[in-house]
Design an enzyme around this catalytic site. Structure first.
Site, PDB file in Angstrom:
ATOM      1  N   CYS A  79      -2.170  34.081  10.113  1.00 22.13           N
ATOM      2  CA  CYS A  79      -1.966  34.682  11.432  1.00 22.13           C
ATOM      3  C   CYS A  79      -1.689  33.625  12.488  1.00 22.13           C
ATOM      4  O   CYS A  79      -2.510  33.387  13.383  1.00 22.13           O
ATOM      5  CB  CYS A  79      -3.174  35.521  11.805  1.00 22.13           C
ATOM      6  SG  CYS A  79      -3.476  36.799  10.587  1.00 22.13           S
ATOM      7  N   GLU A  80      -0.571  32.934  12.357  1.00 25.01           N
ATOM      8  CA  GLU A  80      -0.124  31.914  13.303  1.00 25.01           C
ATOM      9  C   GLU A  80       1.400  31.920  13.249  1.00 25.01           C
ATOM     10  O   GLU A  80       1.967  31.926  12.156  1.00 25.01           O
ATOM     11  CB  GLU A  80      -0.547  30.510  12.845  1.00 25.01           C
ATOM     12  CG  GLU A  80      -2.016  30.260  12.735  1.00 25.01           C
ATOM     13  CD  GLU A  80      -2.576  29.497  13.918  1.00 25.01           C
ATOM     14  OE1 GLU A  80      -1.801  29.127  14.840  1.00 25.01           O
ATOM     15  OE2 GLU A  80      -3.796  29.299  13.920  1.00 25.01           O
ATOM     16  N   GLU A  89       0.826  -1.213   0.000  1.00 24.47           N
ATOM     17  CA  GLU A  89       0.000   0.000   0.000  1.00 24.47           C
ATOM     18  C   GLU A  89       0.860   1.264   0.000  1.00 24.47           C
ATOM     19  O   GLU A  89       0.772   2.083   0.903  1.00 24.47           O
ATOM     20  CB  GLU A  89      -0.883   0.018   1.258  1.00 24.47           C
ATOM     21  CG  GLU A  89      -1.699  -1.231   1.482  1.00 24.47           C
ATOM     22  CD  GLU A  89      -2.279  -1.317   2.893  1.00 24.47           C
ATOM     23  OE1 GLU A  89      -1.879  -0.539   3.786  1.00 24.47           O
ATOM     24  OE2 GLU A  89      -3.135  -2.175   3.109  1.00 24.47           O
ATOM     25  N   PRO A  90       1.720   1.434  -0.997  1.00 23.21           N
ATOM     26  CA  PRO A  90       2.592   2.617  -0.983  1.00 23.21           C
ATOM     27  C   PRO A  90       1.832   3.890  -1.361  1.00 23.21           C
ATOM     28  O   PRO A  90       0.985   3.867  -2.252  1.00 23.21           O
ATOM     29  CB  PRO A  90       3.640   2.296  -2.051  1.00 23.21           C
ATOM     30  CG  PRO A  90       2.940   1.392  -3.002  1.00 23.21           C
ATOM     31  CD  PRO A  90       1.925   0.619  -2.215  1.00 23.21           C
TER      32      PRO A  90
HETATM   33  C1  LIG Z   1      -1.079   6.030   5.210  1.00 23.32           C
HETATM   34  C2  LIG Z   1      -1.188   4.589   4.941  1.00 23.32           C
HETATM   35  C3  LIG Z   1      -0.484   4.014   3.887  1.00 23.32           C
HETATM   36  C4  LIG Z   1       0.475   4.787   3.008  1.00 23.32           C
HETATM   37  O1  LIG Z   1       1.608   5.160   3.708  1.00 23.32           O
HETATM   38  P1  LIG Z   1       2.834   5.877   2.921  1.00 23.32           P
HETATM   39  O2  LIG Z   1       3.790   6.204   3.999  1.00 23.32           O
HETATM   40  O3  LIG Z   1       2.266   7.081   2.268  1.00 23.32           O
HETATM   41  O4  LIG Z   1       3.364   4.892   1.950  1.00 23.32           O
HETATM   42  C5  LIG Z   1      -0.664   2.672   3.641  1.00 23.32           C
HETATM   43  N1  LIG Z   1      -1.505   1.916   4.404  1.00 23.32           N
HETATM   44  C6  LIG Z   1      -2.197   2.444   5.427  1.00 23.32           C
HETATM   45  C7  LIG Z   1      -3.090   1.576   6.217  1.00 23.32           C
HETATM   46  C8  LIG Z   1      -2.063   3.787   5.735  1.00 23.32           C
HETATM   47  O5  LIG Z   1      -2.740   4.297   6.765  1.00 23.32           O
END
Ligand SMILES: *Cc1c(COP(=O)(O)O)cnc(C)c1O
Length: 409
Positions: free
Chosen positions: A340-341, A271-272
């Site tokens: 404004c922070e 899941e990149p």
């Molecule tokens: C955010 C997230 C990702 C992606 O992470 P990256 O660091 O952007 O690769 C993959 N899986 C889950 C469950 C996430 O919450």
């Protein structure tokens, strides 16, 4: 991204042309880089059974999702809204994985209706809810448990979601008993194991430990005759934000992963997010003013924390370069926005070329967790997003107008 005749180009487009035509601040992405990273993952897997599920939360623009969908990507989503976006972009629901610790009944039901590939579940009550929703629809839901492999973060500070004290996942020591209960639900098929231990990981070593633990768990679950057929090893591979910083090459990371999983007949899911889009994006901004308070130099620009919140939120570093190369003297300055922070800064104590009002700057490595986290704070319309393809570019999201700001009020 490179200078030609002192002018910064993204692919074959001078960024200053884009700024002139579409105004600043604006996000600009290169499609070649996004597709190149995706292909690097694909090629590294070779003939190993796998599915790359791009984490849509890193950058969910429809044009970018479409680019990746057409290249064959699946998607990792964390909300019903992300599923809606993925489907609008032409994503295949059969390649969608639904992650997240707090999925609502409405979101789960929408995902069941769309017959997505599977759910990465993070608690027993979530399993019970999915089971009842699946029963009502007369379908079976394919699930994996997101386990927390408890890899020590103290020596690996970038790993920030994989410990017991974090809200994510199910403790690996309890995973087998939870799988045991998951199999008693009539409408769930526990066919996978998943984990995601954090983001911006720059060291492969702790990941090797995670892969070992996950493979071992899958083997134990199968020994209990659970129908485990896939192993989701999450996202999290880092990118270089600092000049001179290096990240593990995608191919090395995937080869190490494949080696650990080899021989177990498990389809690998990953899941990149960041590693696919971060380096493809820039936030282009214009210098509004220069000022000196005491000894401190400020470069005041037209982009702010509402456009890019990462420096304010995580104290993260983004390299900043001028669109026109200069041999001007170096200064040390804070690069700040109009909000404004005091927390509204894009860089602090940054050595950079002396710049003047009207000059254009590119804030680098802003393609991930940039626009998606932008807000309308201080009633600032969100910037446009522009996609470069070779020598062409197109607006893939318009700059918001004042009317957009009050829509729905
Ligand atoms: C955010 C997230 C990702 C992606 O992470 P990256 O660091 O952007 O690769 C993959 N899986 C889950 C469950 C996430 O919450």
């Amino acid at each position: 991204m490179q200078y030609r005749d002192q002018t910064l180009y993204l692919e074959d487009v001078p960024l200053a042309d884009i700024a002139k035509r579409h105004g600043t601040p604006c996000y600009v992405y290169t499609s070649a880089s996004i597709l190149g990273k995706f292909q690097a993952y694909e090629q590294a897997f070779g003939s190993v059974p796998h599915q790359i599920c791009y984490a849509a939360k890193a950058n969910g623009n429809l044009a970018i999702l479409k680019l990746l969908a057409e290249a064959g990507a699946g998607f990792d989503i964390v909300s019903g809204g992300e599923l809606f976006r993925v489907l609008k972009a032409g994503g295949d629901p059969a390649k969608v994985i639904f992650s997240g610790v707090g999925k609502t009944a409405a979101e789960l039901d929408y995902a069941l209706e769309q017959n997505i590939r599977g759910f990465n579940c993070e608690s027993e009550p979530e399993l019970a809810l999915i089971d009842s929703l699946a029963a009502r629809r007369g379908v079976k839901a394919r699930i994996a448990l997101r386990v927390n492999p408890d890899v020590d973060a103290s020596t690996h500070p970038y790993i920030s979601t994989g410990l017991r004290k974090h809200k994510f996942g199910i403790d690996i020591s309890e995973a087998e008993s939870v799988y045991g209960r998951a199999r008693t639900f009539q409408n769930l098929v526990p066919e996978g194991v998943s984990c995601h231990i954090g983001s911006q990981i720059l060291d492969i070593q702790p990941m090797l430990e995670v892969f070992d633990k996950m493979v071992a768990l899958a083997v134990r679950l199968r020994a209990q005759s659970l129908p485990i057929r896939s192993l989701d090893l999450g996202g999290g591979l880092g990118v270089p934000y600092h000049k001179g910083e290096t990240a593990p090459p995608i191919a090395d990371y995937i080869h190490a992963m494949c080696q650990k999983v080899a021989g177990h007949e498990l389809e690998i899911l990953i899941e990149p997010g960041r590693s696919i889009v971060a380096e493809a994006g820039l936030l282009v901004t214009r210098v509004l003013y220069r000022k000196t308070n005491g000894k401190k130099e400020f470069v005041i620009v037209d982009a702010a924390m509402n456009d890019l919140i990462r420096p304010a939120l995580y104290h993260s570093h983004h390299h900043i370069v001028p669109l026109r190369q200069t041999d001007a003297d170096k200064i040390v300055a804070d690069v700040v926005g109009p909000i404004c922070e005091t927390g509204d800064f894009l860089a602090r104590e940054r050595e950079m070329p002396n710049v003047f009002p009207g000059d254009l700057l590119a804030i680098c490595t802003a393609g991930a967790y940039g626009f998606v986290a932008a807000s309308n704070y201080n009633a600032r319309p969100r910037p446009p997003e522009i996609l470069v393809e070779g020598d062409r570019h197109r607006v893939i999201r318009k700059r918001e107008t004042y009317e957009d700001l009050i829509r729905g009020e």
